[in-house]
Design a protein around this motif. Structure first.
Motif, PDB file in Angstrom:
ATOM      1  N   TRP A  76       0.832  -1.199   0.000  1.00  0.00           N
ATOM      2  CA  TRP A  76       0.000   0.000   0.000  1.00  0.00           C
ATOM      3  C   TRP A  76       0.873   1.258   0.000  1.00  0.00           C
ATOM      4  CZ3 TRP A  76      -0.370   3.800   3.809  1.00  0.00           C
ATOM      5  CH2 TRP A  76      -1.402   4.733   3.647  1.00  0.00           C
ATOM      6  N   ALA A  77       1.940   1.252   0.829  1.00  0.00           N
ATOM      7  CA  ALA A  77       2.809   2.432   0.899  1.00  0.00           C
ATOM      8  C   ALA A  77       3.499   2.672  -0.434  1.00  0.00           C
ATOM      9  CB  ALA A  77       3.845   2.240   2.009  1.00  0.00           C
ATOM     10  N   ALA A  78       3.945   1.602  -1.102  1.00  0.00           N
ATOM     11  CA  ALA A  78       4.605   1.762  -2.404  1.00  0.00           C
ATOM     12  C   ALA A  78       3.622   2.242  -3.464  1.00  0.00           C
ATOM     13  CB  ALA A  78       5.236   0.436  -2.831  1.00  0.00           C
ATOM     14  N   TRP A  79       2.380   1.745  -3.452  1.00  0.00           N
ATOM     15  CA  TRP A  79       1.382   2.095  -4.496  1.00  0.00           C
ATOM     16  C   TRP A  79       0.879   3.520  -4.335  1.00  0.00           C
ATOM     17  CZ3 TRP A  79      -3.780   3.409  -5.074  1.00  0.00           C
ATOM     18  CH2 TRP A  79      -4.320   3.212  -6.348  1.00  0.00           C
ATOM     19  N   THR A  80       0.663   3.941  -3.054  1.00  0.00           N
ATOM     20  CA  THR A  80       0.109   5.279  -2.812  1.00  0.00           C
ATOM     21  C   THR A  80       1.180   6.349  -2.712  1.00  0.00           C
ATOM     22  OG1 THR A  80       0.174   4.954  -0.401  1.00  0.00           O
ATOM     23  CG2 THR A  80      -1.852   4.309  -1.565  1.00  0.00           C
ATOM     24  N   GLY A  81       2.434   5.934  -2.543  1.00  0.00           N
ATOM     25  CA  GLY A  81       3.501   6.905  -2.347  1.00  0.00           C
ATOM     26  C   GLY A  81       3.527   7.489  -0.957  1.00  0.00           C
ATOM     27  N   TYR A  82       2.818   6.826  -0.016  1.00  0.00           N
ATOM     28  CA  TYR A  82       2.778   7.312   1.360  1.00  0.00           C
ATOM     29  C   TYR A  82       4.171   7.357   1.983  1.00  0.00           C
ATOM     30  CZ  TYR A  82       1.720   7.430   6.378  1.00  0.00           C
ATOM     31  OH  TYR A  82       1.684   7.749   7.718  1.00  0.00           O
ATOM     32  N   ALA A  83       5.014   6.411   1.599  1.00  0.00           N
ATOM     33  CA  ALA A  83       6.391   6.361   2.094  1.00  0.00           C
ATOM     34  C   ALA A  83       7.296   6.011   0.922  1.00  0.00           C
ATOM     35  CB  ALA A  83       6.519   5.325   3.198  1.00  0.00           C
ATOM     36  N   PRO A  84       8.560   6.450   0.965  1.00  0.00           N
ATOM     37  CA  PRO A  84       9.501   6.158  -0.137  1.00  0.00           C
ATOM     38  C   PRO A  84       9.910   4.685  -0.123  1.00  0.00           C
ATOM     39  CG  PRO A  84      10.637   7.303   1.632  1.00  0.00           C
ATOM     40  CD  PRO A  84       9.191   7.299   2.010  1.00  0.00           C
ATOM     41  N   VAL A  85       9.057   3.834  -0.677  1.00  0.00           N
ATOM     42  CA  VAL A  85       9.286   2.387  -0.692  1.00  0.00           C
ATOM     43  C   VAL A  85       9.423   1.933  -2.125  1.00  0.00           C
ATOM     44  CG1 VAL A  85       8.366   0.129  -0.060  1.00  0.00           C
ATOM     45  CG2 VAL A  85       7.955   2.109   1.435  1.00  0.00           C
ATOM     46  N   SER A  86      10.590   1.353  -2.440  1.00  0.00           N
ATOM     47  CA  SER A  86      10.816   0.840  -3.792  1.00  0.00           C
ATOM     48  C   SER A  86      10.310  -0.599  -3.883  1.00  0.00           C
ATOM     49  CB  SER A  86      12.312   0.878  -4.121  1.00  0.00           C
ATOM     50  OG  SER A  86      13.032  -0.027  -3.293  1.00  0.00           O
ATOM     51  N   ALA A  87      10.349  -1.128  -5.107  1.00  0.00           N
ATOM     52  CA  ALA A  87       9.947  -2.528  -5.293  1.00  0.00           C
ATOM     53  C   ALA A  87      10.857  -3.458  -4.487  1.00  0.00           C
ATOM     54  CB  ALA A  87       9.998  -2.891  -6.781  1.00  0.00           C
ATOM     55  N   GLY A  88      12.147  -3.140  -4.479  1.00  0.00           N
ATOM     56  CA  GLY A  88      13.082  -3.944  -3.688  1.00  0.00           C
ATOM     57  C   GLY A  88      12.783  -3.862  -2.203  1.00  0.00           C
ATOM     58  N   ASP A  89      12.344  -2.671  -1.732  1.00  0.00           N
ATOM     59  CA  ASP A  89      12.016  -2.509  -0.320  1.00  0.00           C
ATOM     60  C   ASP A  89      10.801  -3.358   0.072  1.00  0.00           C
ATOM     61  OD1 ASP A  89      14.094  -0.764   0.086  1.00  0.00           O
ATOM     62  OD2 ASP A  89      12.879   1.035  -0.257  1.00  0.00           O
ATOM     63  N   VAL A  90       9.829  -3.479  -0.855  1.00  0.00           N
ATOM     64  CA  VAL A  90       8.661  -4.322  -0.573  1.00  0.00           C
ATOM     65  C   VAL A  90       9.108  -5.766  -0.351  1.00  0.00           C
ATOM     66  CG1 VAL A  90       6.516  -5.257  -1.503  1.00  0.00           C
ATOM     67  CG2 VAL A  90       7.071  -2.843  -1.829  1.00  0.00           C
ATOM     68  N   VAL A  91       9.993  -6.237  -1.245  1.00  0.00           N
ATOM     69  CA  VAL A  91      10.519  -7.594  -1.082  1.00  0.00           C
ATOM     70  C   VAL A  91      11.334  -7.712   0.207  1.00  0.00           C
ATOM     71  CG1 VAL A  91      12.066  -9.329  -2.067  1.00  0.00           C
ATOM     72  CG2 VAL A  91      10.556  -7.998  -3.563  1.00  0.00           C
TER      73      VAL A  91
END
Length: 582
Positions: A271-286
């Motif tokens: 959710w944070a990566a999709w909405t841009g709520y926090a600076p989360v990259s695809a690698g960070d999600v993993v």
């Protein structure tokens, strides 16, 4: 000595105290584990870096750099793992050896009354099973706890660097774990203690069954023996089932709790990566989902160790029952005699067993000169065995006193006295070793000439020389490979090599056939010559040559005199003699 600092009531503090002696090895082992286990919390970071290199089209050199780091942290695992195993194995095995040695030493200090109450089976359980539980706890907890703690610290540290907003979610693991472990300790601790008590009862029952086997088979009582065992086995089953249900219930609760937290972490990162709520990259999600999965797995594994930890701590309590037992024979600080003449005086001696309604002995007055032979006879329960236990110091008089060469035995170190004593019991005690080992038990410095002379005087040399390996022949457990007469003659040879000043004979010929009895009686006559001897006899004809015979009845001396004097008096001894002559 561990026994001085071993507190079974505080098992966690006790185990930390035991480990303190190996603190430097423990520090080295922890460092080795931290290095060898680093791939668990570094791999998600490297994976995230590689994904971001691909997704964000970063320079290819970053891919090769991460690959090199990945190879290095994987290859170091082999030497670091072996270093950790070597250090932890040294710590655990030495601690187990120390515990068993301390238990064995303490058992030698505890009174005969303690051993009678406890039984061999229960003590064997503590010496073998309980120490094994402690070793298993340390081995598994060392890996599980250290891995979980390092994974938690590594995951939180790297998350704080890469995605600090998700640190609070990771920290939820700590209070959840603490709550679940506290719950399982409360419930599982009581169940483990119950299970341990039932297993000790089973061990005692097995020991009893083994001793009764000849009687059981001789009287076709196999089903009765099985019935007696079945009740104890059922108690163990029921206690084990209750323990397993408690552990299973909390195991399921922990798994569901951590899976829900893991799913929440993955959804929150997406959710944070999709909405841009926090600076989360695809690698960070993993990275976040992998970290939480690894952390969840470690904590679940840690929680799975809770039953092993509880069992280990309960075993610490069990071991403490022996190491902290107060029923010691107190010899420290008392006078150590260097020479025993064998003059013994009993002055108003009596003894009452704990919780017994009547005294086992009372009003015993007897003066024995060095070299004199005194026989104790009387009906069953008259106090004969109690008398021998008092004379050797296994129990202390509850009234009156016993003097040895003019000294009150209460003031003497009885270990020094017993070095001048030999005991020949009704059932000779042999261990699974050679004839030489059994005869020289405690006297390894003896030469072949001394042992040969002892075997000859014990009427044992002829049968020993006829054996295939002579005195190197193994006698089997409890001397099972020898006849009763042969075992008894070896027991006499063992007494002879000690050259005792005081001799205790406890119905030494009552279980033998006529031929064996004649040989043993001849050997006993040589053994008794010139030594202060106390004999408990069932067959009155065997004590004809005793200097005095003490006839006990109801715990009191009823008659004292020679064989001829007592027969002439026509009292209790004459009646007992008449019954045996019929």
């Amino acid at each position: 000595m561990l026994g001085m600092d071993f507190d079974g009531r505080r098992p966690v503090r006790t185990i930390l105290h035991l480990l303190a002696a190996s603190k430097w090895r423990l520090i080295l082992a922890t460092l080795a584990f931290a290095v060898k286990d680093s791939p668990i919390w570094l791999l998600p970071l490297l994976t995230a870096n590689i994904i971001d290199v691909v997704v964000q089209h970063r320079p290819i050199a970053q891919l090769w750099l991460n690959a090199a780091v990945l190879a290095a942290i994987l290859l170091q695992n082999i030497p670091m793992h072996m270093l950790w195993v070597r250090q932890m194995s040294h710590i655990v095995r030495h601690l187990g050896t120390d515990l068993r040695s301390e238990l064995a030493g303490r058992l030698q200090q505890l009174s005969i009354a303690f051993h009678t109450r406890a039984g061999a089976g229960l003590l064997q359980t503590k010496l073998v099973r309980d120490v094994e539980n402690v070793e298993m706890m340390l081995q598994q907890v060392a890996a599980g706890d250290t891995s979980a703690i390092l994974t938690l610290l590594g995951a939180i540290t790297l998350t704080a660097i890469r995605v600090p907003a998700f640190v609070p979610l990771f920290l939820l693991v700590v209070p959840c774990t603490a709550a679940l472990v506290a719950a399982v300790r409360r419930r599982s601790g009581a169940r483990n203690e119950e299970f341990r008590r039932r297993v000790e009862e089973l061990s005692a029952r097995v020991d009893e069954m083994a001793h009764l086997m000849p009687i059981t088979r001789a009287h076709a009582l196999e089903q009765e023996a099985v019935h007696r065992m079945r009740g104890t086995v059922e108690d163990v089953r029921a206690a084990g089932l209750r323990l397993d249900l408690v552990n299973g219930r909390f195991g399921a609760m922990s798994w569901v709790t951590y899976q829900l937290l893991g799913a929440a972490c993955l959804i929150a990162a997406g959710w944070a990566a999709w909405t841009g709520y926090a600076p989360v990259s695809a690698g960070d999600v993993v990275l976040l989902s992998t970290y939480f999965a690894v952390l969840t797995s470690s904590v679940i594994g840690l929680f799975g160790l809770a039953p092993i930890v509880t069992k280990g701590l309960e075993s610490i309590r069990s071991i403490g029952e022996v190491l902290s037992a107060p029923d010691l024979e107190r010899n420290e600080g008392k006078e150590r005699i260097s020479r025993v003449r064998g003059e013994i005086a009993l002055e108003g001696v009596g003894y009452r067993y704990p919780e017994a309604g009547a005294p086992a002995l009372t009003g015993v007055d007897l003066t024995v000169a060095a070299g004199e032979t005194i026989a104790f006879v009387g009906p069953s329960g008259s106090g004969k065995s109690t008398m021998l236990n008092l004379l050797i110091g296994f129990i202390r008089p509850t009234e009156g006193r016993i003097r040895l060469d003019g000294r009150d035995m209460e003031d003497l170190d009885l270990r020094a006295f017993r070095q001048a004593v030999s005991v020949v019991p009704q059932e000779p005690v042999l261990f699974d070793g050679s004839i030489w080992d059994n005869v020289t038990y405690g006297r390894r410095e003896l030469g072949a000439a001394t042992v040969t002379a002892a075997l000859r005087d014990a009427n044992a040399l002829e049968f020993v020389e006829a054996l295939p390996h002579g005195w190197d022949t193994l006698v089997g457990e409890r001397g099972a490979l020898l006849s009763g007469g042969q075992r008894q003659r070896l027991a006499i040879a063992r007494a002879l090599v000690r050259d005792p000043r005081v001799l205790l004979l406890d119905e030494a010929t009552s279980a033998l056939d006529s031929e064996s009895e004649a040989l043993v009686q001849q050997a006993l006559a040589r053994l008794m010559r010139g030594r202060t001897t106390f004999v408990v006899a069932h067959r009155l004809a065997t004590i004809r040559n005793a200097d005095r015979i003490v006839v006990l009845s109801g715990g009191r001396p009823a008659e004292v005199g020679t064989h001829e004097e007592l027969l002439a008096a026509g009292g209790l001894f004459a009646r007992l003699h008449g019954l045996q002559s019929v």
